[in-house]
Design an enzyme around this catalytic site. Structure first.
Site, short mmCIF file in Angstrom:
data_model
loop_
_atom_site.label_atom_id
_atom_site.label_comp_id
_atom_site.label_asym_id
_atom_site.label_seq_id
_atom_site.Cartn_x
_atom_site.Cartn_y
_atom_site.Cartn_z
N HIS A 17 2.77 1.67 -3.73
CA HIS A 17 2.90 0.43 -4.50
C HIS A 17 4.32 0.32 -5.10
O HIS A 17 4.93 -0.73 -5.08
CB HIS A 17 1.89 0.40 -5.66
CG HIS A 17 0.45 0.33 -5.23
ND1 HIS A 17 -0.51 1.19 -5.70
CD2 HIS A 17 -0.18 -0.51 -4.37
CE1 HIS A 17 -1.69 0.86 -5.17
NE2 HIS A 17 -1.51 -0.15 -4.35
N LYS A 41 -16.02 -5.04 -8.48
CA LYS A 41 -15.52 -3.75 -8.00
C LYS A 41 -15.72 -2.68 -9.07
O LYS A 41 -15.59 -2.96 -10.26
CB LYS A 41 -14.03 -3.89 -7.67
CG LYS A 41 -13.62 -3.19 -6.40
CD LYS A 41 -12.22 -3.62 -5.99
CE LYS A 41 -11.68 -2.75 -4.88
NZ LYS A 41 -10.36 -3.18 -4.44
N ARG A 89 0.97 -1.53 5.39
CA ARG A 89 1.11 -0.18 5.94
C ARG A 89 0.86 -0.21 7.44
O ARG A 89 1.29 0.67 8.17
CB ARG A 89 0.12 0.78 5.27
CG ARG A 89 0.48 1.10 3.84
CD ARG A 89 -0.68 1.72 3.11
NE ARG A 89 -1.79 0.76 3.03
CZ ARG A 89 -2.85 0.90 2.24
NH1 ARG A 89 -2.96 1.98 1.49
NH2 ARG A 89 -3.80 0.00 2.21
N SER A 126 -4.95 4.17 -2.63
CA SER A 126 -5.56 4.56 -3.90
C SER A 126 -6.91 5.26 -3.67
O SER A 126 -7.24 6.24 -4.33
CB SER A 126 -5.77 3.34 -4.79
OG SER A 126 -4.54 2.74 -5.10
O1 PNS Z 1 -5.44 -3.91 -4.25
P1 PNS Z 1 -6.46 -4.83 -3.69
O2 PNS Z 1 -7.85 -4.52 -4.22
O3 PNS Z 1 -6.42 -4.91 -2.18
O4 PNS Z 1 -6.06 -6.30 -4.20
C1 PNS Z 1 -6.89 -7.41 -3.96
C2 PNS Z 1 -6.62 -8.44 -5.04
C3 PNS Z 1 -6.89 -7.84 -6.39
C4 PNS Z 1 -5.18 -8.90 -4.95
C5 PNS Z 1 -7.57 -9.65 -4.82
O5 PNS Z 1 -8.90 -9.20 -4.84
C6 PNS Z 1 -7.37 -10.73 -5.87
O6 PNS Z 1 -6.46 -11.52 -5.76
N1 PNS Z 1 -8.24 -10.75 -6.92
C7 PNS Z 1 -8.16 -11.72 -8.01
C8 PNS Z 1 -9.28 -12.77 -7.88
C9 PNS Z 1 -8.95 -13.76 -6.77
O7 PNS Z 1 -8.00 -14.51 -6.84
N2 PNS Z 1 -9.78 -13.75 -5.71
C10 PNS Z 1 -9.58 -14.61 -4.55
C11 PNS Z 1 -8.64 -13.97 -3.56
S1 PNS Z 1 -8.25 -15.04 -2.20
#
Ligand code: PNS
Length: 162
Positions: A17, A41, A89, A126
């Site tokens: 990150h 989550k 990645r 992670s």
């Molecule tokens: O590190 P991650 O878990 O792959 O990140 C995913 C994340 C947190 C960026 C995504 O779940 C997110 O944007 N969550 C906030 C809520 C939201 O906007 N959901 C719709 C996504 S299109």
């Protein structure tokens, strides 16, 4: 003034990150690492802990850390983000990111830009870091020092509230 939003769960933040955020800062005037809170989550670290660890990880990089409570698209619109920046990645990351990029553009017109991270860090995730640390493995070359310490503390108390 260009502004990049680098969102994620950051549970916890890794050296992968940090690599992406540093690269984004080389391109954009301003970069915000945004810790997302997704109630669906199950996280090892609380939002406050993930924010604190992310702050320590980006110290000296001229990157801010913030939290998004609701939709990332709304956050991006509110702060006037130029783009969402995500690291890739490999192909699996793109497959996961592609629908989110399309959805965020649908919701708020915000573009997503992908940065290819350092190949030497491409194996870091992670979830793997938590698995390794949970089995007593060494994660010191995968995460910032504060994260390695936090993992030791968190995983030394199995059966707690986590
Ligand atoms: O590190 P991650 O878990 O792959 O990140 C995913 C994340 C947190 C960026 C995504 O779940 C997110 O944007 N969550 C906030 C809520 C939201 O906007 N959901 C719709 C996504 S299109």
């Amino acid at each position: 003034m260009s502004l990049a939003v680098c969102p994620g769960s950051f549970d916890p933040v890794t050296l992968g990150h940090v690599d992406i955020v540093r690269r984004a800062r080389g391109i954009f005037d301003e970069v915000v690492l945004v810790v997302a809170h997704n109630p669906a989550k199950r996280y090892l670290f609380t939002v406050d802990e993930r924010v604190e660890l992310a702050r320590a990880a980006v110290e000296g990089l001229d990157v801010r850390v913030d939290v998004v409570e609701g939709l990332l698209a709304d956050y991006c619109r509110d702060v006037g983000a130029t783009a969402i920046v995500k690291g890739l990645r490999g192909g699996a990351d793109f497959d996961a990111e592609h629908p989110m990029a399309l959805m965020n553009r649908h919701l708020a017109g915000v573009e997503t830009m992908f940065v290819v991270g350092d190949g030497a860090l491409a194996h870091i995730a992670s979830s793997l870091v938590k698995d390794i640390a949970g089995h007593g493995g060494d994660v010191t070359d995968l995460v910032p020092p504060a994260v390695a310490q936090a993992l030791r503390t968190a995983l030394a108390h199995p059966g707690g509230t986590r």
